[in-house]
Motif scaffolding. Sequence first.
Motif, PDB file in Angstrom:
ATOM      1  N   ARG A  19     -70.179  14.771  49.683  1.00 58.24           N
ATOM      2  CA  ARG A  19     -70.463  13.686  48.743  1.00 58.24           C
ATOM      3  C   ARG A  19     -71.763  13.937  47.983  1.00 58.24           C
ATOM      4  O   ARG A  19     -71.855  13.673  46.783  1.00 58.24           O
ATOM      5  N   ARG A  20     -72.767  14.453  48.682  1.00 57.69           N
ATOM      6  CA  ARG A  20     -74.043  14.735  48.018  1.00 57.69           C
ATOM      7  C   ARG A  20     -73.870  15.819  46.960  1.00 57.69           C
ATOM      8  O   ARG A  20     -74.322  15.661  45.817  1.00 57.69           O
ATOM      9  N   ALA A  21     -73.223  16.921  47.335  1.00 59.16           N
ATOM     10  CA  ALA A  21     -73.061  18.026  46.398  1.00 59.16           C
ATOM     11  C   ALA A  21     -72.229  17.617  45.186  1.00 59.16           C
ATOM     12  O   ALA A  21     -72.582  17.929  44.040  1.00 59.16           O
ATOM     13  N   VAL A  22     -71.133  16.916  45.423  1.00 62.48           N
ATOM     14  CA  VAL A  22     -70.287  16.480  44.310  1.00 62.48           C
ATOM     15  C   VAL A  22     -71.031  15.484  43.422  1.00 62.48           C
ATOM     16  O   VAL A  22     -70.910  15.520  42.189  1.00 62.48           O
ATOM     17  N   GLY A  23     -71.817  14.604  44.045  1.00 59.71           N
ATOM     18  CA  GLY A  23     -72.606  13.661  43.256  1.00 59.71           C
ATOM     19  C   GLY A  23     -73.583  14.357  42.326  1.00 59.71           C
ATOM     20  O   GLY A  23     -73.733  13.975  41.157  1.00 59.71           O
ATOM     21  N   PHE A  37     -67.547  25.454  37.950  1.00 57.36           N
ATOM     22  CA  PHE A  37     -67.946  25.293  39.344  1.00 57.36           C
ATOM     23  C   PHE A  37     -66.913  25.883  40.289  1.00 57.36           C
ATOM     24  O   PHE A  37     -65.710  25.889  40.014  1.00 57.36           O
ATOM     25  N   ASP A  38     -67.407  26.357  41.438  1.00 58.25           N
ATOM     26  CA  ASP A  38     -66.588  26.670  42.593  1.00 58.25           C
ATOM     27  C   ASP A  38     -67.103  25.843  43.757  1.00 58.25           C
ATOM     28  O   ASP A  38     -68.323  25.822  44.013  1.00 58.25           O
ATOM     29  N   LEU A  39     -66.204  25.154  44.444  1.00 61.53           N
ATOM     30  CA  LEU A  39     -66.568  24.295  45.562  1.00 61.53           C
ATOM     31  C   LEU A  39     -65.978  24.886  46.835  1.00 61.53           C
ATOM     32  O   LEU A  39     -64.751  25.019  46.958  1.00 61.53           O
ATOM     33  N   ILE A  40     -66.858  25.258  47.770  1.00 62.11           N
ATOM     34  CA  ILE A  40     -66.442  25.886  49.026  1.00 62.11           C
ATOM     35  C   ILE A  40     -66.676  24.883  50.143  1.00 62.11           C
ATOM     36  O   ILE A  40     -67.822  24.548  50.468  1.00 62.11           O
ATOM     37  N   CYS A  41     -65.600  24.358  50.713  1.00 55.83           N
ATOM     38  CA  CYS A  41     -65.745  23.303  51.713  1.00 55.83           C
ATOM     39  C   CYS A  41     -64.556  23.335  52.665  1.00 55.83           C
ATOM     40  O   CYS A  41     -63.753  24.272  52.646  1.00 55.83           O
ATOM     41  N   SER A  42     -64.427  22.307  53.491  1.00 58.61           N
ATOM     42  CA  SER A  42     -63.313  22.216  54.437  1.00 58.61           C
ATOM     43  C   SER A  42     -62.167  21.416  53.838  1.00 58.61           C
ATOM     44  O   SER A  42     -62.394  20.470  53.077  1.00 58.61           O
ATOM     45  N   LYS A  48     -60.121  13.744  52.974  1.00 55.73           N
ATOM     46  CA  LYS A  48     -60.754  12.445  53.216  1.00 55.73           C
ATOM     47  C   LYS A  48     -61.254  11.803  51.931  1.00 55.73           C
ATOM     48  O   LYS A  48     -61.260  10.579  51.784  1.00 55.73           O
ATOM     49  N   LEU A  49     -61.700  12.613  50.995  1.00 55.63           N
ATOM     50  CA  LEU A  49     -62.275  12.099  49.754  1.00 55.63           C
ATOM     51  C   LEU A  49     -61.346  12.277  48.560  1.00 55.63           C
ATOM     52  O   LEU A  49     -61.787  12.212  47.411  1.00 55.63           O
ATOM     53  N   ALA A  50     -60.051  12.448  48.827  1.00 51.39           N
ATOM     54  CA  ALA A  50     -59.095  12.742  47.759  1.00 51.39           C
ATOM     55  C   ALA A  50     -59.069  11.665  46.677  1.00 51.39           C
ATOM     56  O   ALA A  50     -58.827  11.961  45.508  1.00 51.39           O
ATOM     57  N   GLY A  51     -59.322  10.419  47.030  1.00 48.24           N
ATOM     58  CA  GLY A  51     -59.264   9.340  46.051  1.00 48.24           C
ATOM     59  C   GLY A  51     -60.573   9.038  45.355  1.00 48.24           C
ATOM     60  O   GLY A  51     -60.641   8.101  44.542  1.00 48.24           O
ATOM     61  N   TRP A  52     -61.612   9.812  45.650  1.00 41.68           N
ATOM     62  CA  TRP A  52     -62.937   9.542  45.077  1.00 41.68           C
ATOM     63  C   TRP A  52     -62.989  10.020  43.630  1.00 41.68           C
ATOM     64  O   TRP A  52     -62.688  11.179  43.339  1.00 41.68           O
ATOM     65  N   ASP A  53     -63.398   9.133  42.727  1.00 48.43           N
ATOM     66  CA  ASP A  53     -63.371   9.471  41.305  1.00 48.43           C
ATOM     67  C   ASP A  53     -64.309  10.620  40.957  1.00 48.43           C
ATOM     68  O   ASP A  53     -64.001  11.437  40.073  1.00 48.43           O
ATOM     69  N   ARG A  54     -65.435  10.734  41.624  1.00 42.03           N
ATOM     70  CA  ARG A  54     -66.364  11.835  41.345  1.00 42.03           C
ATOM     71  C   ARG A  54     -65.717  13.185  41.659  1.00 42.03           C
ATOM     72  O   ARG A  54     -65.837  14.137  40.887  1.00 42.03           O
ATOM     73  N   LEU A  55     -65.054  13.267  42.813  1.00 44.10           N
ATOM     74  CA  LEU A  55     -64.388  14.512  43.186  1.00 44.10           C
ATOM     75  C   LEU A  55     -63.224  14.801  42.248  1.00 44.10           C
ATOM     76  O   LEU A  55     -63.035  15.946  41.806  1.00 44.10           O
ATOM     77  N   GLN A  56     -62.462  13.792  41.917  1.00 40.87           N
ATOM     78  CA  GLN A  56     -61.346  13.985  40.992  1.00 40.87           C
ATOM     79  C   GLN A  56     -61.843  14.482  39.640  1.00 40.87           C
ATOM     80  O   GLN A  56     -61.228  15.354  39.027  1.00 40.87           O
ATOM     81  N   GLY A  57     -62.964  13.929  39.168  1.00 47.29           N
ATOM     82  CA  GLY A  57     -63.520  14.364  37.889  1.00 47.29           C
ATOM     83  C   GLY A  57     -63.930  15.821  37.920  1.00 47.29           C
ATOM     84  O   GLY A  57     -63.724  16.559  36.943  1.00 47.29           O
ATOM     85  N   LEU A  58     -64.501  16.261  39.055  1.00 40.72           N
ATOM     86  CA  LEU A  58     -64.914  17.654  39.179  1.00 40.72           C
ATOM     87  C   LEU A  58     -63.695  18.575  39.173  1.00 40.72           C
ATOM     88  O   LEU A  58     -63.702  19.628  38.532  1.00 40.72           O
ATOM     89  N   VAL A  59     -62.643  18.147  39.881  1.00 34.99           N
ATOM     90  CA  VAL A  59     -61.417  18.946  39.912  1.00 34.99           C
ATOM     91  C   VAL A  59     -60.794  19.021  38.520  1.00 34.99           C
ATOM     92  O   VAL A  59     -60.360  20.090  38.068  1.00 34.99           O
ATOM     93  N   GLN A  60     -60.769  17.896  37.821  1.00 37.27           N
ATOM     94  CA  GLN A  60     -60.187  17.869  36.475  1.00 37.27           C
ATOM     95  C   GLN A  60     -60.981  18.713  35.485  1.00 37.27           C
ATOM     96  O   GLN A  60     -60.439  19.155  34.468  1.00 37.27           O
ATOM     97  N   SER A  61     -62.254  18.944  35.779  1.00 39.20           N
ATOM     98  CA  SER A  61     -63.068  19.787  34.904  1.00 39.20           C
ATOM     99  C   SER A  61     -62.746  21.270  35.081  1.00 39.20           C
ATOM    100  O   SER A  61     -63.267  22.111  34.350  1.00 39.20           O
ATOM    101  N   GLY A  62     -61.904  21.577  36.081  1.00 41.48           N
ATOM    102  CA  GLY A  62     -61.507  22.958  36.307  1.00 41.48           C
ATOM    103  C   GLY A  62     -62.204  23.639  37.465  1.00 41.48           C
ATOM    104  O   GLY A  62     -62.134  24.864  37.603  1.00 41.48           O
TER     105      GLY A  62
END
Length: 380
Positions: A19-23, A37-42, A48-62
Amino acid sequence: MQAPRIAAIICPNGLGHLRRAVGILSRLIQRRPEVEFDLICSRWQLDKLAGWDRLQGLVQSGAGLHTGWTEPGVRWSTDPNLYTDGRLTRWIERLANQQVLETADLVLSDNLAAVLELRPDAVLSGSFLWSDVLGQAYPESAAVESFRHREETLLRRHRPPMLCLRDLAMPAVMEQTEAVPLAWMCEDTRRSVEDRFPKGGAGNRTSAPTIAVAGGATGAATKILASLVEDLATEGYRLLAPEALVPKATTARSSEPAGPVETFEPRRLAEARILICRPGAGTLNDAIAHRVPMITLYEAGNPEMDHNGRRIEELGLGIDLGAQADSSQLLDAVRRLQEPATYAATRKRLQELPRNGLEEAARWLEKRLERQLTEGRQHP
């Protein structure tokens, strides 16, 4: 011209790291839309955070999503025997076989200092060092000692910058890194105490105040919280509790009717008058975002939790019960924190806290990225 690229490596210990990194990154992309961006995580963190708008926005950015590289890896356990399988160091060997770090213009590593082996110019984030926390907790473990020595050697050699919370950073962060102290890293939610707690009570104006309980994603404090939540329900408080605790909490141990227990989610902190929590940084940021006074308790032997709990009390943001709390102490703390003068003073301190750390971190990273693009990668 190729777009700048940032690789972010996330510790698998809990949700607060992701959450901190995505924020931070979501704010950085607002400032620099061309950055990739490349996001390396579990995988479990993403799920768990699939519905979070911040994470979705990052994914949609490519953003590229990469899982399975850091786990099993560095995380907290109350059993030091967990570390004898080499998980504290083998994850970096798996990561070394990937090209993502080599091609990134900037690497952000959340609480994983061993990344310095592959990218000596990496920027760290977090308010504690695993070498410090595990070294304090398990000084007799050969596996932990080897890990501690390896990480501290890297920190001495490269002395990396580390984005940390000014109010929460542990002494080792300040001593072993080029610490970048920042304000609290939370989404700023504004809701008045009158909206949540009308005169005459909370919620329906006649019920007992709502108390939220958060144990953290690691589950380390679940056993401690289970019986305490049950006692609070028996006392008639309306509770928001982790799903794992709801069935137990709704079974009162006396003939008195228990208060209702509903499933806790961070967004529901807006309903709570008090938060009882294991004081991980992510949970504390949520409480501060919603300006909710805290009562902290946690498993014995965890230096990070002990530090965070003490800091919350020192800052006047709540009461720290430590690792030996029983039901009577918890109920007494709930009563003390609700005393009008105490509650008003705690709320005032919460309202006055600066909470723009995510923006500060994004600005700092933007300048760091610009410097590395101009000067080229620097290996200290």
